[in-house]
Enzyme design. Structure first.
Site, PDB file in Angstrom:
ATOM      1  N   GLU A 185      44.964   7.002 -12.447  1.00  0.00           N
ATOM      2  CA  GLU A 185      45.105   7.922 -11.553  1.00  0.00           C
ATOM      3  C   GLU A 185      45.851   9.005 -11.982  1.00  0.00           C
ATOM      4  O   GLU A 185      46.730   9.257 -13.123  1.00  0.00           O
ATOM      5  CB  GLU A 185      45.695   7.442 -10.483  1.00  0.00           C
ATOM      6  N   LEU A 218      48.325   4.002   6.200  1.00  0.00           N
ATOM      7  CA  LEU A 218      46.589   3.562   6.258  1.00  0.00           C
ATOM      8  C   LEU A 218      45.786   3.608   7.105  1.00  0.00           C
ATOM      9  O   LEU A 218      44.633   4.081   7.496  1.00  0.00           O
ATOM     10  CB  LEU A 218      46.511   1.619   5.834  1.00  0.00           C
ATOM     11  N   ALA A 219      46.178   3.173   8.606  1.00  0.00           N
ATOM     12  CA  ALA A 219      45.054   3.400  10.249  1.00  0.00           C
ATOM     13  C   ALA A 219      44.920   4.938   9.375  1.00  0.00           C
ATOM     14  O   ALA A 219      43.021   4.675  10.199  1.00  0.00           O
ATOM     15  CB  ALA A 219      46.110   2.857  10.726  1.00  0.00           C
ATOM     16  N   GLY A 221      48.181   0.619  14.082  1.00  0.00           N
ATOM     17  CA  GLY A 221      47.406   1.403  14.321  1.00  0.00           C
ATOM     18  C   GLY A 221      48.130   2.783  14.321  1.00  0.00           C
ATOM     19  O   GLY A 221      47.225   3.839  15.068  1.00  0.00           O
ATOM     20  N   HIS A 279      42.743  -5.785  -7.935  1.00  0.00           N
ATOM     21  CA  HIS A 279      41.488  -4.860  -8.253  1.00  0.00           C
ATOM     22  C   HIS A 279      41.244  -4.572 -10.013  1.00  0.00           C
ATOM     23  O   HIS A 279      39.323  -4.737  -9.922  1.00  0.00           O
ATOM     24  CB  HIS A 279      42.011  -3.036  -8.379  1.00  0.00           C
ATOM     25  N   ASP A 336      39.949  -6.044  -0.494  1.00  0.00           N
ATOM     26  CA  ASP A 336      40.274  -5.484  -2.046  1.00  0.00           C
ATOM     27  C   ASP A 336      39.221  -4.215  -1.976  1.00  0.00           C
ATOM     28  O   ASP A 336      38.338  -4.548  -1.554  1.00  0.00           O
ATOM     29  CB  ASP A 336      40.019  -6.237  -3.140  1.00  0.00           C
ATOM     30  N   HIS A 337      39.425  -3.322  -1.730  1.00  0.00           N
ATOM     31  CA  HIS A 337      38.922  -2.244  -1.178  1.00  0.00           C
ATOM     32  C   HIS A 337      38.042  -1.693  -2.559  1.00  0.00           C
ATOM     33  O   HIS A 337      36.749  -0.918  -2.358  1.00  0.00           O
ATOM     34  CB  HIS A 337      39.390  -1.106  -0.466  1.00  0.00           C
ATOM     35  N   LYS A 369      46.150  -5.422   1.293  1.00  0.00           N
ATOM     36  CA  LYS A 369      47.509  -5.460  -0.315  1.00  0.00           C
ATOM     37  C   LYS A 369      49.029  -5.123   0.078  1.00  0.00           C
ATOM     38  O   LYS A 369      48.885  -4.441   1.109  1.00  0.00           O
ATOM     39  CB  LYS A 369      46.846  -5.261  -1.361  1.00  0.00           C
ATOM     40  N   GLY A 398      49.706   3.304  11.724  1.00  0.00           N
ATOM     41  CA  GLY A 398      50.421   3.599  10.083  1.00  0.00           C
ATOM     42  C   GLY A 398      49.601   4.797   9.533  1.00  0.00           C
ATOM     43  O   GLY A 398      48.803   4.959   9.464  1.00  0.00           O
ATOM     44  N   LYS A 456      32.852  -0.572  -3.101  1.00  0.00           N
ATOM     45  CA  LYS A 456      32.528   0.437  -3.700  1.00  0.00           C
ATOM     46  C   LYS A 456      31.091  -0.314  -4.011  1.00  0.00           C
ATOM     47  O   LYS A 456      30.503  -0.820  -3.855  1.00  0.00           O
ATOM     48  CB  LYS A 456      33.181   0.755  -4.682  1.00  0.00           C
ATOM     49  N   ARG A 458      55.354  -0.356  17.828  1.00  0.00           N
ATOM     50  CA  ARG A 458      55.730  -0.411  18.485  1.00  0.00           C
ATOM     51  C   ARG A 458      56.077   0.398  19.170  1.00  0.00           C
ATOM     52  O   ARG A 458      56.703   1.076  20.517  1.00  0.00           O
ATOM     53  CB  ARG A 458      57.608  -1.109  17.850  1.00  0.00           C
TER      54      ARG A 458
HETATM   55  P1  NAP Z   1      53.144   2.009   7.768  1.00  0.00           P
HETATM   56  O1  NAP Z   1      52.337   3.067   8.585  1.00  0.00           O
HETATM   57  O2  NAP Z   1      55.042   2.407   7.045  1.00  0.00           O
HETATM   58  O3  NAP Z   1      52.381   2.116   8.783  1.00  0.00           O
HETATM   59  C1  NAP Z   1      53.390   0.551   9.438  1.00  0.00           C
HETATM   60  C2  NAP Z   1      52.606   0.221  11.274  1.00  0.00           C
HETATM   61  O4  NAP Z   1      53.177  -0.618  11.123  1.00  0.00           O
HETATM   62  C3  NAP Z   1      52.663   1.145  11.952  1.00  0.00           C
HETATM   63  O5  NAP Z   1      51.823   1.704  12.733  1.00  0.00           O
HETATM   64  C4  NAP Z   1      54.295   0.219  12.431  1.00  0.00           C
HETATM   65  O6  NAP Z   1      54.825   1.715  13.655  1.00  0.00           O
HETATM   66  C5  NAP Z   1      53.933  -0.820  12.492  1.00  0.00           C
HETATM   67  N1  NAP Z   1      54.745  -1.966  12.395  1.00  0.00           N
HETATM   68  C6  NAP Z   1      55.759  -1.446  12.323  1.00  0.00           C
HETATM   69  N2  NAP Z   1      56.346  -2.590  12.209  1.00  0.00           N
HETATM   70  C7  NAP Z   1      56.391  -3.460  13.682  1.00  0.00           C
HETATM   71  C8  NAP Z   1      56.122  -4.727  13.992  1.00  0.00           C
HETATM   72  N3  NAP Z   1      57.463  -5.097  14.343  1.00  0.00           N
HETATM   73  N4  NAP Z   1      55.337  -4.467  15.049  1.00  0.00           N
HETATM   74  C9  NAP Z   1      54.598  -4.094  15.011  1.00  0.00           C
HETATM   75  N5  NAP Z   1      53.845  -3.172  14.534  1.00  0.00           N
HETATM   76  C10 NAP Z   1      54.400  -2.986  13.039  1.00  0.00           C
HETATM   77  O7  NAP Z   1      52.104   1.874   6.121  1.00  0.00           O
HETATM   78  P2  NAP Z   1      50.658   1.715   6.337  1.00  0.00           P
HETATM   79  O8  NAP Z   1      51.016   2.295   4.675  1.00  0.00           O
HETATM   80  O9  NAP Z   1      49.678   2.042   7.051  1.00  0.00           O
HETATM   81  O10 NAP Z   1      50.783   0.024   4.932  1.00  0.00           O
HETATM   82  C11 NAP Z   1      50.095  -1.063   6.342  1.00  0.00           C
HETATM   83  C12 NAP Z   1      49.883  -1.937   5.162  1.00  0.00           C
HETATM   84  O11 NAP Z   1      48.660  -1.753   4.682  1.00  0.00           O
HETATM   85  C13 NAP Z   1      50.533  -2.636   4.138  1.00  0.00           C
HETATM   86  O12 NAP Z   1      50.718  -4.050   4.272  1.00  0.00           O
HETATM   87  C14 NAP Z   1      50.610  -1.918   2.793  1.00  0.00           C
HETATM   88  O13 NAP Z   1      51.100  -2.750   1.809  1.00  0.00           O
HETATM   89  C15 NAP Z   1      49.242  -1.922   3.025  1.00  0.00           C
HETATM   90  N6  NAP Z   1      48.063  -0.758   2.271  1.00  0.00           N
HETATM   91  C16 NAP Z   1      48.790   0.591   2.517  1.00  0.00           C
HETATM   92  C17 NAP Z   1      47.698   1.429   2.050  1.00  0.00           C
HETATM   93  C18 NAP Z   1      48.099   2.884   1.860  1.00  0.00           C
HETATM   94  O14 NAP Z   1      46.955   3.742   1.887  1.00  0.00           O
HETATM   95  N7  NAP Z   1      48.782   3.216   2.764  1.00  0.00           N
HETATM   96  C19 NAP Z   1      46.805   1.196   0.835  1.00  0.00           C
HETATM   97  C20 NAP Z   1      46.891  -0.152   0.783  1.00  0.00           C
HETATM   98  C21 NAP Z   1      47.406  -1.182   1.152  1.00  0.00           C
HETATM   99  P3  NAP Z   1      55.971   1.247  14.802  1.00  0.00           P
HETATM  100  O15 NAP Z   1      56.476   1.433  13.715  1.00  0.00           O
HETATM  101  O16 NAP Z   1      55.529   1.937  15.477  1.00  0.00           O
HETATM  102  O17 NAP Z   1      56.403  -0.212  15.347  1.00  0.00           O
END
Ligand code: NAP
Length: 484
Positions: free
Chosen positions: A216, A22-23, A18, A240, A177-178, A148, A20, A182, A51
């Site tokens: 892109e 993506l969130a 929550g 996609h 798959d976003h 994904k 990260g 769409k 965490r």
């Molecule tokens: P991120 O920014 O690295 O965030 C990861 C999240 O997971 C953080 O909130 C982190 O917080 C938490 N986390 C990591 N280890 C953990 C653990 N052991 N226990 C509990 N929480 C933990 O990654 P993201 O970009 O948001 O991506 C998340 C997922 O979505 C991935 O599978 C990625 O491939 C997918 N995705 C991302 C995007 C994008 O645009 N970002 C697009 C498509 C798909 P803490 O470190 O505080 O625990």
């Protein structure tokens, strides 16, 4: 036109990850917009989990910052952020340890939908599923949402499916798959199956070929390390572009219901032919001025990962035998543009003679920008001087055709998250679909790895390598211009 909002019963949504990227960028702004639209009823709760040490107050402030940064604000009035903050809370929790799990379990309400969004790396999916089960949160009202990449090949996808299936039924697993969320992608189904006009022509007898482009302008940027282990084939085509291909090519499902639609998509994937080496062009973008090239973003200076791929694909079934599908996707191209173009055959005979030229109807489904659909129709060029033919588009840009409300339609994440809450899996990938897509993808990747093929360098801001143009030229066809 006024968009209808049907409120859903109060639910609990936990976002693992929550805090990260993506969130912050997608999930929380999407939830906020649904909140503003009035879709969430009193008592709905959104719980962030990660965490990082935070309490509810810290998390609410964290989310407000994300909303200010990433929600462009349309449709939300002053004060709604504060109201939204009241439904937020936070649990400090480690997917790989015991910390926090009892706290999370204590927060759950019985007898309502609970959804757990796995917005963490896939290496944590199995551990999260296990912990939810161990702590009594994996009951029949529970849904899990996974992001994904769903594996990096068939064996890892199978392992992930097994890890989730140990604790959840397929009907509880929502693989996002976003692209499927769409508006235009769903409109594709409405156009195909809600009109008599197109479906009779939707086959190899009338369709010359189909092009799917996802272009892109951005490079791999800060995601270089992740991207380099993936490449365009794994990151874009396997999921996609494959989903778009399925929706364009599938037979009419008996009903617009999850398994009817997904069964038909699966049949398309299983009917895909092997792709031969001369039907694949891979590329890597070069530096341009002060903009770094692909190799500047990744650790290995001799990386052979592709940032561009073009493929010619055949579907061996009754409907499509003989009609090629050309797919291409890449980074640092000249425009950000995603579209599907269905190029019909020319009329069998021109009554206007050779000087009138040969023309084709093209139905273009634009995913971005300017979501909409246009159909190139051949007409007489106005004025005297004989019968000269020109193609003009019948353009239906949704915002123009449907009025300003069309701009307020839910975006992909909004729609998909609310579908999870409503229990509608139609727009989510089923486990067997994902595995079938990898079963087709794996030998293509293994092929270029075995041959030691290097990607071809292409100019940033171009349409990709020249060889990709040749892929179509040698068939007497050409790609549509990549333009915004
Ligand atoms: P991120 O920014 O690295 O965030 C990861 C999240 O997971 C953080 O909130 C982190 O917080 C938490 N986390 C990591 N280890 C953990 C653990 N052991 N226990 C509990 N929480 C933990 O990654 P993201 O970009 O948001 O991506 C998340 C997922 O979505 C991935 O599978 C990625 O491939 C997918 N995705 C991302 C995007 C994008 O645009 N970002 C697009 C498509 C798909 P803490 O470190 O505080 O625990």
């Amino acid at each position: 036109m006024v968009s209808r909002v049907i409120p859903v019963d109060p639910f609990d949504l936990v976002i693992f990850g929550g805090t990260g990227d993506l969130a912050r960028r997608k999930i929380l702004p999407a939830l906020f917009r649904r909140f503003c639209a009035g879709q969430m009823q009193e008592g709905t709760r959104i719980i962030g989990a990660a965490r990082a040490e935070m309490d509810d107050v810290d998390y609410r402030a964290f989310v407000a910052e994300a909303l200010i940064e990433f929600n462009d604000g349309h449709g939300c009035e002053e004060g709604t952020i504060a109201a939204f903050q009241r439904i937020l809370s936070y649990v400090t929790l480690d997917a790989l340890g015991e910390n926090g799990w009892a706290d999370l379990a204590a927060k759950m309400h019985d007898g309502r939908v609970r959804a757990f969004y796995f917005s963490v790396g896939p290496s944590l999916f199995g551990a999260l599923a296990e912990k939810l089960h161990e702590h009594g949160m994996a009951d029949s009202d529970t849904r899990i949402v996974v992001e994904k990449p769903f594996g990096r090949d068939l064996s890892t996808a199978k392992a992930l499916n097994r890890a989730l299936a140990d604790h959840f039924d397929e009907g509880q697993i929502y693989r996002i798959d976003h692209y499927l969320g769409k508006e235009t992608v769903q409109n594709l189904m409405a156009i195909r199956f809600g009109n008599m006009l197109f479906e009779p022509l939707w086959n190899s007898q009338y369709v010359d070929h189909i092009q799917i482009t996802v272009a892109e302008t951005v490079g791999v940027g800060g995601r270089g390390e992740y991207y380099d282990r993936s490449g365009a084939m794994r990151d874009m085509v396997q999921n996609h572009l494959m989903q778009l291909l399925c929706l364009i090519a599938m037979e009419p499902p008996a009903k617009f219901e999850p398994d009817s639609v997904r069964d038909e998509k699966l049949k398309v994937i299983r009917a895909l032919d092997e792709v031969l080496p001369d039907q694949i062009v891979r590329g890597q973008y070069l530096a341009e001025g002060d903009k770094p090239g692909y190799l500047d973003h990744v650790e290995t200076t001799d990386s052979t990962t592709e940032s561009f791929i073009a493929l010619k694909v055949h579907i061996s079934n009754w409907r499509w035998a003989g009609t090629p599908f050309y797919l291409r996707t890449g980074k640092r191209l000249k425009a950000r543009s995603s579209e599907i173009a269905v190029v019909f055959k020319a009329t069998p005979h021109s009554i206007f003679g050779p000087e009138a030229g040969r023309h084709r109807n093209i139905l273009t489904i634009r995913l971005q920008p300017n979501e909409g659909i246009d159909l190139d129709v051949t007409i007489k060029e106005p004025g005297p001087g004989g019968m000269r033919l020109i193609d003009v588009p019948l353009d239906m840009t949704f915002t123009e055709a449907l009025g300003p409300d069309a701009e307020d339609v839910a975006d992909a994440y909004e729609r998909l998250i609310m579908d999870v809450v409503r229990g509608n899996q139609t727009l989510f990938m089923r486990g067997d679909e994902v595995e079938a897509a990898w079963a087709w993808t794996d030998p293509i990747i293994a092929g270029w790895e075995t041959r030691g093929d290097d990607p071809i360098a292409y100019e940033s801001g171009s349409s990709g390598p020249e060889e990709a143009l040749a892929l179509m030229h040698r068939d007497g066809r050409k790609w549509r211009e990549v333009r915004a």
